[in-house]
Design an enzyme around this catalytic site. Structure first.
Site, short mmCIF file in Angstrom:
data_model
loop_
_atom_site.label_atom_id
_atom_site.label_comp_id
_atom_site.label_asym_id
_atom_site.label_seq_id
_atom_site.Cartn_x
_atom_site.Cartn_y
_atom_site.Cartn_z
N GLU A 145 -8.53 -4.83 3.51
CA GLU A 145 -7.56 -5.02 2.92
C GLU A 145 -6.76 -6.37 1.95
OE1 GLU A 145 -4.29 -2.66 3.60
OE2 GLU A 145 -6.32 -1.23 3.37
N HIS A 196 -1.11 -5.42 8.77
CA HIS A 196 -2.07 -7.02 8.57
C HIS A 196 -2.57 -7.77 9.42
CE1 HIS A 196 -1.45 -4.69 4.48
NE2 HIS A 196 -2.86 -4.73 4.50
N CYS A 224 3.65 -10.96 0.84
CA CYS A 224 2.24 -9.65 1.08
C CYS A 224 2.61 -9.47 -0.50
CB CYS A 224 3.77 -8.87 1.41
SG CYS A 224 2.85 -8.35 2.75
N1 LIG Z 1 0.83 -6.37 2.07
C1 LIG Z 1 2.38 -5.44 2.38
C2 LIG Z 1 2.03 -4.07 1.74
C3 LIG Z 1 3.14 -3.03 2.25
C4 LIG Z 1 2.26 -1.77 1.78
N2 LIG Z 1 3.36 -0.94 1.99
C5 LIG Z 1 3.04 0.55 1.46
O1 LIG Z 1 2.23 1.30 0.25
C6 LIG Z 1 4.92 1.91 1.78
C7 LIG Z 1 4.23 2.76 0.59
C8 LIG Z 1 6.03 3.73 0.83
O2 LIG Z 1 5.82 3.95 2.16
O3 LIG Z 1 6.55 3.98 -0.38
C9 LIG Z 1 1.36 -1.16 3.03
O4 LIG Z 1 1.81 -0.36 3.48
O5 LIG Z 1 -0.18 -1.54 2.13
#
Ligand SMILES: NCCC[C@H](NC(=O)CCC(=O)O)C(=O)O
Length: 441
Positions: free
Chosen positions: A174, A248, A365
């Site tokens: 990630e 994360h 993020c």
């Molecule tokens: N570093 C923050 C990352 C946030 C990201 N959210 C998303 O992808 C949510 C997308 C949605 O639910 O429409 C994730 O979880 O990887």
């Protein structure tokens, strides 16, 4: 060598919407199917970039990706013209069109893991693209991320961009969200702390929510980035906090130079980890927040650790926080005490990032930290550096192309596909990136 940290922020894309795609990320689940405002989202991000650039922190921008991702829908068997592919997916499998339309590439802390040249065996800056294997909507970011990073970090004598790890769970990676660097001046060799959520076949793992990062992935990234083996440490995130929504590590810890600001429940065997950091990082200063002051649920709800800890030239630090942490009386009380106490953090700066926060993405993020020497900074594509002109140009660009309301049902609209491509075509000219998107190939 004199070096500075340059923050590269992801620009929110035109299809930003709430689809509940990230199991284990509680904000994503909670805001599923709510109405988003892509224009406001992009402007909130730009305001943060501009304010930090104005405050003297070097700031750059990373463009959004092409969405809907017609290629991935074709790979899943939808056929016809691009418009027909989108229409069929949206009618038969709206959740797949949603995933193929996610603007999730805005969270560039997950784009790659960066090793500054002071830490690497060949003296180059290394960037390994993250495969984001745990979530379908994010795994397809890697290809374009690589193209974009190569268009920004072009000079191969100074920068080395690596393709993402193999797309399997064993190597789930990630990016920088699970990576910290501790040390003195940015240009001095630092200690790289890689945080993993699980070690396949060994140790503890969360029971409820997925651990996205594996130890095997972190080790591979460290090898690719040619991090000096003497400057490496691997540690496991506490599986109990992953089960409480800390998907994360940057939701529970942030570091800068000699400071590690984290929750007391952040890591497995935390006392031993802090002791080895004390032994290896001169002047190491942990700032550990007790559960009694801020419970893990409050940290997840307010994202106080998903902050940017930025150094000023005089050695003092500023903590860049989301509005949610100011709105929470207990968290704000803790933070107000923190700045008053004897530590390098001397200022709190709050931003309204509500559109991104509702999908689980805070200030940290939205940014990829890249430590660069003066010469390396000169070798970066200059068109991506934030300044008054670029800020105005990008705001106008957003006004011209972005909608102020988007739901899952809107994704089927063929106009959205066309608007997106026109907008990104214009953006690649503004940022002088060349042809980085599939529709431009
Ligand atoms: N570093 C923050 C990352 C946030 C990201 N959210 C998303 O992808 C949510 C997308 C949605 O639910 O429409 C994730 O979880 O990887």
């Amino acid at each position: 060598m004199k070096a500075r940290e340059v923050n590269f922020d992801g620009l929110v894309g035109l299809t930003h919407h709430y689809a509940g795609l990230s199991f284990g990320n509680e904000a994503s689940t909670k805001h599923r199917f709510q109405i988003s405002n892509p224009r406001l989202a992009a402007k909130q991000g730009l305001l943060k970039m501009k304010a930090l650039a104005d405050a003297g922190f070097p700031q750059a921008v990373i463009p959004p990706q092409e969405r809907p991702n017609v290629g991935v829908l074709r790979q899943l068997g939808f056929t016809g013209t691009d418009e027909q592919v989108v229409e069929k997916a949206g009618t038969q499998m709206p959740q797949l069109l949603s995933a193929a339309s996610s603007a999730s590439s805005m969270w560039v802390a997950n784009a790659a893991t960066v090793a500054p040249s002071a830490d690497t065996l060949d003296g180059k800056v290394h960037l390994t693209v993250a495969n984001l294997n745990n979530k379908f909507h994010r795994a397809s970011e890697a290809g374009t991320t690589e193209q974009v990073l190569r268009a920004i970090f072009r000079d191969e004598s100074r920068f080395s961009v690596h393709t993402a790890l193999p797309q399997v769970a064993m190597f789930g990676d990630e990016g920088a969200a699970n990576h910290n660097r501790l040390g003195g001046d940015y240009g001095e060799p630092g200690l790289q702390l890689f945080i993993y959520g699980r070690d396949e076949g060994a140790g503890r793992a969360p029971a409820r929510y997925p651990a996205r990062q594996t130890l095997a992935a972190s080790q591979a990234v460290a090898r690719l980035n040619q991090v000096n083996p003497g400057q490496l440490i691997f540690a496991q995130q506490n599986p109990l906090v992953i089960d409480q929504g800390v998907f994360h590590n940057d939701v529970i810890a942030v570091s800068n130079r000699q400071v590690l600001f984290c929750h007391e429940q952040a890591f497995v065997d935390q006392p031993a980890l802090l002791q080895s950091l004390r032994d290896r990082v001169p002047g190491f200063m942990p700032i550990v927040v007790p559960t009694g002051a801020v419970p893990v649920q409050d940290a997840v709800a307010t994202y106080l650790f998903n902050s940017q800890l930025l150094s000023r030239d005089d050695g003092s630090m500023m903590l860049v926080l989301p509005q949610e942490s100011q709105n929470h009386p207990g968290v704000w009380r803790y933070l107000s005490q923190l700045v008053a106490e004897d530590n390098p953090i001397s200022e709190l700066r709050v931003f309204d990032l509500r559109e991104s926060m509702a999908n689980g993405g805070g200030p940290a993020c939205l940014r990829l930290r890249v430590v660069l020497t003066t010469e390396e900074q000169r070798a970066v594509n200059p068109a991506v550096m934030m300044n008054d002109t670029l800020f105005n140009t990008l705001n106008d660009w957003v006004d011209r192309y972005y909608r102020d309301r988007l739901t899952q049902a809107d994704l089927i609209d063929p106009l959205l596909l066309r608007e997106g491509r026109e907008a990104l075509d214009a953006l690649t000219r503004i940022l002088q990136l060349g042809s980085v998107y599939p529709f431009q190939q």
